[in-house]
Design a protein around this motif. Structure first.
Motif, PDB file in Angstrom:
ATOM      1  N   VAL A 259      -2.051 -32.878 -24.195  1.00  0.00           N
ATOM      2  CA  VAL A 259      -2.459 -32.647 -22.809  1.00  0.00           C
ATOM      3  C   VAL A 259      -1.363 -31.829 -22.148  1.00  0.00           C
ATOM      4  CG1 VAL A 259      -2.968 -33.712 -20.579  1.00  0.00           C
ATOM      5  CG2 VAL A 259      -3.792 -34.781 -22.684  1.00  0.00           C
TER       6      VAL A 259
ATOM      7  N   ILE B  41       0.376 -30.643 -18.904  1.00  0.00           N
ATOM      8  CA  ILE B  41       0.560 -31.220 -17.577  1.00  0.00           C
ATOM      9  C   ILE B  41       1.212 -30.169 -16.691  1.00  0.00           C
ATOM     10  CG2 ILE B  41       1.775 -33.020 -16.276  1.00  0.00           C
ATOM     11  CD1 ILE B  41       1.851 -34.571 -19.064  1.00  0.00           C
TER      12      ILE B  41
ATOM     13  N   TYR C 220      -1.085 -33.500  -9.839  1.00  0.00           N
ATOM     14  CA  TYR C 220      -1.183 -33.007 -11.209  1.00  0.00           C
ATOM     15  C   TYR C 220      -2.427 -32.162 -11.435  1.00  0.00           C
ATOM     16  CZ  TYR C 220       2.459 -36.358 -12.399  1.00  0.00           C
ATOM     17  OH  TYR C 220       3.636 -37.051 -12.469  1.00  0.00           O
TER      18      TYR C 220
ATOM     19  N   LEU D 278      -4.178 -31.436 -14.980  1.00  0.00           N
ATOM     20  CA  LEU D 278      -4.096 -31.845 -16.389  1.00  0.00           C
ATOM     21  C   LEU D 278      -5.164 -31.142 -17.201  1.00  0.00           C
ATOM     22  CD1 LEU D 278      -3.715 -35.673 -15.716  1.00  0.00           C
ATOM     23  CD2 LEU D 278      -1.888 -34.000 -16.085  1.00  0.00           C
TER      24      LEU D 278
ATOM     25  N   HIS E  41       5.986 -28.696 -15.283  1.00  0.00           N
ATOM     26  CA  HIS E  41       5.078 -28.894 -16.409  1.00  0.00           C
ATOM     27  C   HIS E  41       5.697 -29.759 -17.498  1.00  0.00           C
ATOM     28  CE1 HIS E  41       7.552 -25.388 -17.372  1.00  0.00           C
ATOM     29  NE2 HIS E  41       7.389 -25.735 -18.648  1.00  0.00           N
TER      30      HIS E  41
ATOM     31  N   VAL F  86      -3.296 -39.194 -17.198  1.00  0.00           N
ATOM     32  CA  VAL F  86      -3.517 -38.576 -18.517  1.00  0.00           C
ATOM     33  C   VAL F  86      -4.495 -39.428 -19.319  1.00  0.00           C
ATOM     34  CG1 VAL F  86      -2.440 -37.999 -20.723  1.00  0.00           C
ATOM     35  CG2 VAL F  86      -1.333 -37.330 -18.574  1.00  0.00           C
TER      36      VAL F  86
END
Length: 142
Positions: A60, A62, A73, A75, A92, A136
């Motif tokens: 993932v 970010i 965020y 994502l 990030h 996440v």
């Protein structure tokens, strides 16, 4: 005759392996510190963009906007073969699953200490770490 160079990083973690004036290519392979539960800070590059390409596994990407210790965020569950760009001044990180491999393209001086280099860190509080993990995990379970 051999005109084509080839590179591969087989170990854990980050390895810049093709460095030329003005740019470099690195490979980031899964390492314990790249797992979601281990993330303790966000990175930023003040002068340049950074490119990420997932070549294997699950990760993932970010991205974050930080203002007055509040974090918002963006994502992205990475897809293999897609080129992702993090513009300069964007915080990030990558949360990687075991077996993941990511190619990174960035400026060659990026990881030198300031003022010559191009990076900084934002250290997350325990509440911010928990919030990041929650967000996440939420997109991974969609």
């Amino acid at each position: 005759m051999t005109l084509i160079e080839s590179y591969q990083h087989k170990g854990d973690g980050y390895n810049p392996f093709l460095i030329r004036p003005g740019w470099q290519v690195a490979q980031l392979n899964h390492a314990a510190e790249e797992e979601l539960e281990a993330i303790s800070c966000l990175d930023v590059h003040y002068k340049t963009d950074e490119v990420f390409i997932l070549i294997e596994g699950e990760a993932v990407l970010i991205a974050a906007s930080v203002s007055n210790n509040c974090i918002e965020y963006d994502l992205q569950v990475m897809k293999q073969g897609i080129t992702y760009n993090i513009p300069r001044n964007v915080w990030h990180k990558i949360a990687m699953q075991k077996g993941s491999k990511v190619i990174i393209v960035e400026n060659d001086y990026t990881h030198l200490p300031l003022p010559d280099g191009d990076y900084g860190f934002y250290y997350l509080s325990e509440d911010q770490k928990a919030d990041l993990r929650s967000q996440v995990n939420q997109i991974l379970n969609q």
